[in-house]
Design an enzyme around this catalytic site. Structure first.
Site, PDB file in Angstrom:
ATOM      1  N   THR A 127      32.582   6.660 -10.590  1.00 11.07           N
ATOM      2  CA  THR A 127      33.244   7.653 -11.263  1.00 11.07           C
ATOM      3  C   THR A 127      33.034   9.034 -10.755  1.00 11.07           C
ATOM      4  OG1 THR A 127      33.028   6.458 -13.490  1.00 11.07           O
ATOM      5  CG2 THR A 127      33.092   8.857 -13.682  1.00 11.07           C
ATOM      6  N   VAL A 147      36.968   0.456 -22.941  1.00 17.83           N
ATOM      7  CA  VAL A 147      36.972   1.735 -22.344  1.00 17.83           C
ATOM      8  C   VAL A 147      35.890   2.173 -22.436  1.00 17.83           C
ATOM      9  CG1 VAL A 147      37.691   4.191 -22.930  1.00 17.83           C
ATOM     10  CG2 VAL A 147      39.335   2.129 -23.641  1.00 17.83           C
ATOM     11  N   ASP A 177      32.435   5.376 -21.398  1.00 13.00           N
ATOM     12  CA  ASP A 177      32.220   6.854 -21.924  1.00 13.00           C
ATOM     13  C   ASP A 177      33.372   7.921 -21.314  1.00 13.00           C
ATOM     14  OD1 ASP A 177      30.991   6.084 -19.461  1.00 13.00           O
ATOM     15  OD2 ASP A 177      29.971   7.801 -19.651  1.00 13.00           O
TER      16      ASP A 177
HETATM   17  N1  ASP Z   1      30.852   5.441 -16.884  1.00 16.89           N
HETATM   18  C1  ASP Z   1      31.944   4.629 -16.243  1.00 16.89           C
HETATM   19  C2  ASP Z   1      32.568   3.478 -17.383  1.00 16.89           C
HETATM   20  O1  ASP Z   1      31.636   3.034 -18.067  1.00 16.89           O
HETATM   21  C3  ASP Z   1      31.573   3.998 -15.091  1.00 16.89           C
HETATM   22  C4  ASP Z   1      31.132   4.902 -13.952  1.00 16.89           C
HETATM   23  O2  ASP Z   1      30.229   5.671 -14.254  1.00 16.89           O
HETATM   24  O3  ASP Z   1      31.646   4.481 -12.794  1.00 16.89           O
HETATM   25  O4  ASP Z   1      33.575   3.271 -17.483  1.00 16.89           O
END
Ligand code: ASP
Length: 314
Positions: free
Chosen positions: A180, A209, A211
């Site tokens: 992310t 979905v 965070d």
């Molecule tokens: N936090 C993101 C999610 O759970 C994943 C990520 O940080 O790559 O969708």
């Protein structure tokens, strides 16, 4: 309570991330490392140019995130992970600390830069959060750049999905690297903003979905406290309401940003989660906190710049 704005044209700060996880020297090739560092520098360049020119934190975080969305090394936009069915469903959010205006999208499939769509939701709709097909329709109506699903894919993301299926492993990214992307900024007028964009997690199903687009969890900005963008095991970050919780500790408890971020990441860890956050405050605090061996990250100000990947750097 009034905002603690502290106008200082040279006092701007920018912090970015491109994901956290089991990012160790043995797992990253020299070529990958060089490309990732170069992309982080380009994102810092884009956001810093806005801030050094007296621009708004909101514009800076969008500019930085767009660069990372367009880079295939990160799990957002071009380079987003695949769902179990082999599709790309993208989530993004943006928030303006001046007014706590916010925009977010979940499960969108055709917008080249989902962060721009989140911003359109904030500025051009009466809503905060749009999902799925409706959000795709809104994107077209707004005239945002549309791309086919092929634009988002890379061979590496296909390999990761195939490996996940072969191992019949859980929904988590196979090599526990979250990619992310996010940015937080403090501008010269003393305002903060945050933005986050992601493909979610490899093999996600059922419209899952995380965070990232959830205001108060993966993305939050409030001039009374701080701006936060998170990356990690999204389910835990939602349960902890990470972004809002860091801000609440600062605003109501008087904690310094680093102490608040570390305490909330300890809560994430206590619930079995992993990942990291980046934070800036109107006071000029600019930092990261992560529970993982590494985190793609960078920071810039008028006089400093750092790009780092591994836990033992800078
Ligand atoms: N936090 C993101 C999610 O759970 C994943 C990520 O940080 O790559 O969708």
């Amino acid at each position: 309570m009034t905002a603690r704005n502290n106008p200082d044209p040279a006092g701007w700060r920018l912090v970015i991330h491109g994901g956290a996880g089991i990012i160790e020297r043995s797992r990253v090739t020299a070529a990958q490392e060089a490309a990732i560092r170069a992309a982080l520098h380009r994102a810092l360049d884009a956001g810093s140019a806005v801030l050094a020119d007296g621009g708004a934190a909101l514009d800076a975080v969008e500019a930085a995130v767009r660069v990372l969305e367009d880079d295939p090394h990160f799990n957002a936009g071009h380079g987003a992970v695949l769902t179990y069915e082999g599709a790309h469903e993208l989530d993004a959010a943006i928030m303006d600390g001046r007014t706590r205006a916010a925009g977010a999208v979940a499960g969108v499939s055709a917008t080249r830069n989902p962060v721009a769509l989140a911003r359109a939701v904030m500025e051009e709709s009466p809503h905060v959060f749009l999902a799925g097909e409706g959000a795709d329709i809104f994107s077209r109506e707004q005239g945002l750049e549309q791309v086919g699903q092929d634009w988002f894919g890379t061979p590496e993301r296909r390999r990761q999905l195939d490996e996940l299926k072969a191992n019949q492993s859980s929904w988590f990214d196979v090599d526990m690297k979250y990619g992310t992307v996010g940015a937080v900024a403090l501008d010269g007028a003393g305002h903060v903003a945050a933005a986050t964009s992601t493909g979610g997690v490899t093999g996600k199903r059922w419209g899952r979905v995380g965070d990232s687009p959830v205001i108060g969890a993966g993305t939050y900005a409030d001039d009374r406290a701080c701006a936060v963008s998170a990356t990690g095991s999204g389910e835990t970050f939602i349960r902890v309401a990470v972004g809002h919780e860091i801000g609440a500790r600062m605003r109501l408890g008087g904690e310094a940003a680093q102490a608040a971020a570390d305490a909330v990441m300890a809560e994430v860890r206590a619930l079995g989660g992993t990942g990291g956050v980046i934070v800036v405050s109107p006071k000029g605090e600019a930092l990261w906190s992560f529970t993982t061996p590494g985190m793609y990250r960078g920071q810039a100000s008028a006089t400093t710049r750092t790009v780092a990947i591994f836990g033992d750097e800078g």
